[in-house]
Write a protein that holds these residues in place. Structure first.
Motif, PDB file in Angstrom:
ATOM      1  N   VAL A 142       0.857  -1.195   0.000  1.00 13.23           N
ATOM      2  CA  VAL A 142       0.000   0.000   0.000  1.00 13.23           C
ATOM      3  C   VAL A 142       0.884   1.231   0.000  1.00 13.23           C
ATOM      4  N   LYS A 143       0.538   2.207  -0.824  1.00  8.11           N
ATOM      5  CA  LYS A 143       1.222   3.492  -0.743  1.00  8.11           C
ATOM      6  C   LYS A 143       0.263   4.560  -0.239  1.00  8.11           C
ATOM      7  N   LEU A 144       0.740   5.324   0.737  1.00  6.90           N
ATOM      8  CA  LEU A 144       0.024   6.522   1.162  1.00  6.90           C
ATOM      9  C   LEU A 144       0.659   7.692   0.408  1.00  6.90           C
ATOM     10  N   ASP A 166       0.200  18.532   2.906  1.00  6.39           N
ATOM     11  CA  ASP A 166      -0.323  19.559   2.011  1.00  6.39           C
ATOM     12  C   ASP A 166       0.833  19.970   1.103  1.00  6.39           C
ATOM     13  N   LYS A 167       0.759  19.531  -0.161  1.00  5.89           N
ATOM     14  CA  LYS A 167       1.906  19.761  -1.050  1.00  5.89           C
ATOM     15  C   LYS A 167       2.093  21.234  -1.401  1.00  5.89           C
ATOM     16  N   ALA A 168       1.091  22.052  -1.101  1.00  2.00           N
ATOM     17  CA  ALA A 168       1.226  23.476  -1.377  1.00  2.00           C
ATOM     18  C   ALA A 168       1.915  24.211  -0.227  1.00  2.00           C
ATOM     19  N   ILE A 204       4.717  20.784  -6.796  1.00  2.00           N
ATOM     20  CA  ILE A 204       6.068  20.249  -6.905  1.00  2.00           C
ATOM     21  C   ILE A 204       6.073  18.750  -6.684  1.00  2.00           C
ATOM     22  N   ASP A 205       6.632  18.022  -7.602  1.00  2.00           N
ATOM     23  CA  ASP A 205       6.798  16.583  -7.413  1.00  2.00           C
ATOM     24  C   ASP A 205       8.041  16.194  -8.196  1.00  2.00           C
ATOM     25  N   VAL A 206       9.122  15.930  -7.461  1.00  2.00           N
ATOM     26  CA  VAL A 206      10.406  15.729  -8.134  1.00  2.00           C
ATOM     27  C   VAL A 206      10.494  14.384  -8.839  1.00  2.00           C
ATOM     28  N   THR A 207       9.505  13.530  -8.649  1.00  2.00           N
ATOM     29  CA  THR A 207       9.584  12.237  -9.322  1.00  2.00           C
ATOM     30  C   THR A 207       8.569  12.096 -10.447  1.00  2.00           C
ATOM     31  N   GLY A 208       7.980  13.209 -10.873  1.00  2.00           N
ATOM     32  CA  GLY A 208       7.254  13.173 -12.134  1.00  2.00           C
ATOM     33  C   GLY A 208       5.751  12.978 -12.095  1.00  2.00           C
ATOM     34  N   GLY A 209       5.153  12.961 -10.909  1.00  2.00           N
ATOM     35  CA  GLY A 209       3.688  12.946 -10.837  1.00  2.00           C
ATOM     36  C   GLY A 209       3.034  11.739 -11.492  1.00  2.00           C
ATOM     37  N   MET A 210       1.884  11.975 -12.113  1.00  2.00           N
ATOM     38  CA  MET A 210       1.018  10.877 -12.568  1.00  2.00           C
ATOM     39  C   MET A 210       1.623  10.049 -13.702  1.00  2.00           C
ATOM     40  N   SER A 220       4.843   9.297 -14.468  1.00  2.00           N
ATOM     41  CA  SER A 220       5.848   8.324 -14.036  1.00  2.00           C
ATOM     42  C   SER A 220       5.224   7.285 -13.103  1.00  2.00           C
ATOM     43  N   LYS A 221       4.184   7.696 -12.382  1.00  2.00           N
ATOM     44  CA  LYS A 221       3.481   6.744 -11.518  1.00  2.00           C
ATOM     45  C   LYS A 221       2.896   5.615 -12.371  1.00  2.00           C
ATOM     46  N   VAL A 222       2.204   5.978 -13.441  1.00  2.00           N
ATOM     47  CA  VAL A 222       1.576   4.973 -14.306  1.00  2.00           C
ATOM     48  C   VAL A 222       2.640   4.072 -14.948  1.00  2.00           C
TER      49      VAL A 222
END
Ligand SMILES: Nc1ncnc2c1ncn2[C@@H]1O[C@H](COP(=O)(O)OP(=O)(O)OP(=O)(O)O)[C@@H](O)[C@H]1O
Ligand SMILES: [Mg+2]
Length: 271
Positions: A10-12, A19-21, A219-225, A227-229
């Motif tokens: 599971v990933k949280l 709050d990423k903002a 901000i998401d240094v690993t590429g957001g949706m 790279s997730k997919v």
């Protein structure tokens, strides 16, 4: 204990537990609620659990400032490594403490001092402690972290990258990736209310889906949706496991999914 029966990853998502903002802002009550849902389902199902979490507004801040994801690029890169590692570990302690408070036997796993990467992909990681913990029905809790990288000096490992590597070795029977959106859409649903959800992604439709995937909203240094997919589809292909991206900011969604409910979010599987 080997085999895949009875193990769930599971990933949280960092977008849910922080709050990423707002820099260094965890959502205390959300973390507490998720810890409660996890523990309740864990007791109910008797499954083994490995629980990862993203960094959200903790490590993403120094990782962006020092461009840690680009490697050792200057004099400041090494203080950047130290600050990212500290921020990621601080959030991890908050999550692990919340889990323990709700009764979960959660144990912190620090990827930066165990996993080694090359160009951002993990190439080695001694998993014996994790296997032994799972055998004791402890809940290992790894998290998005900085890594020592054989090619670039340092890199950032997303939880999805951890799951890609761990999934090949530990063979979970299901992977649930919790985020603040209820799946993958044909456009960012936070920016366009007409966006439509894609219920299933496989090797057959991924190429038509990818062009519409943006990065992260904040901000998401690993590429957001996107790279997730891609990471989850690779995991689905290589380990033959079904993954689901699910909105766990909605109370009950994670507990229901752990108890066996499927298809509320976007399912990613081989075919
Ligand atoms: N096509 C899309 N479908 C769904 N979400 C999208 C899409 N394009 C962009 N997004 C954005 O991706 C975000 C989720 O990715 P993000 O990496 O920010 O979250 P996370 O993985 O939970 O955070 P962390 O990486 O810190 O764990 C959503 O908040 C959404 O705004
Ligand atoms: Mg992310």
């Amino acid at each position: 204990m080997g085999g895949r029966v009875g193990l769930i990853f599971v990933k949280l998502g960092g977008s849910v537990i922080t709050d990423k903002a707002k820099p260094f802002t965890e959502r205390e009550y959300v973390i507490k609620r998720l810890a409660r849902e996890i523990h309740s389902a864990h007791i109910h199902t008797g499954l083994r659990l490995l629980l990862g979490h993203g960094g959200g507004s903790y490590p993403h801040i120094p990782a962006n400032q020092y461009k840690t994801y680009l490697g050792l690029i200057g004099e400041d890169s090494r203080i950047g490594i130290a600050l990212v590692q500290d921020a990621a570990a601080r959030l991890n302690r908050i999550v692990v403490n919340a889990l323990i408070s709700e009764g979960e036997k959660a144990v912190s796993i620090q990827p930066s001092c165990a996993a080694v990467s090359r160009d951002g992909r993990i190439v080695s990681w001694d998993l014996r402690p994790i296997r032994l913990m799972l055998n004791l029905n402890l809940t290992p809790v790894p998290y998005g972290d900085v890594s020592m990288d054989l090619s670039t000096g340092c890199s950032i490992l997303s939880t999805e990258e951890l799951f890609r590597y761990l999934g090949l070795k530990l063979r979970p029977h299901r992977v649930i990736v919790g985020s603040d959106v209820d799946g993958v859409y044909n456009q960012d649903p936070k920016k366009n209310s007409a966006a439509q959800k894609i219920p299933l992604i496989t090797i057959e439709n991924v190429n038509s889906v990818l062009p519409s995937l943006g990065g992260a909203n904040n901000i998401d240094v690993t590429g957001g949706m996107r790279s997730k997919v891609l990471s989850l589809l690779e995991l689905a292909k290589m380990a033959g496991v079904e993954c689901e991206i699910l909105d766990i900011s909605k109370p009950g969604n994670l507990e229901d999914a752990l108890n066996g409910k499927k298809g509320v979010g976007t399912i990613i599987r081989k075919a």
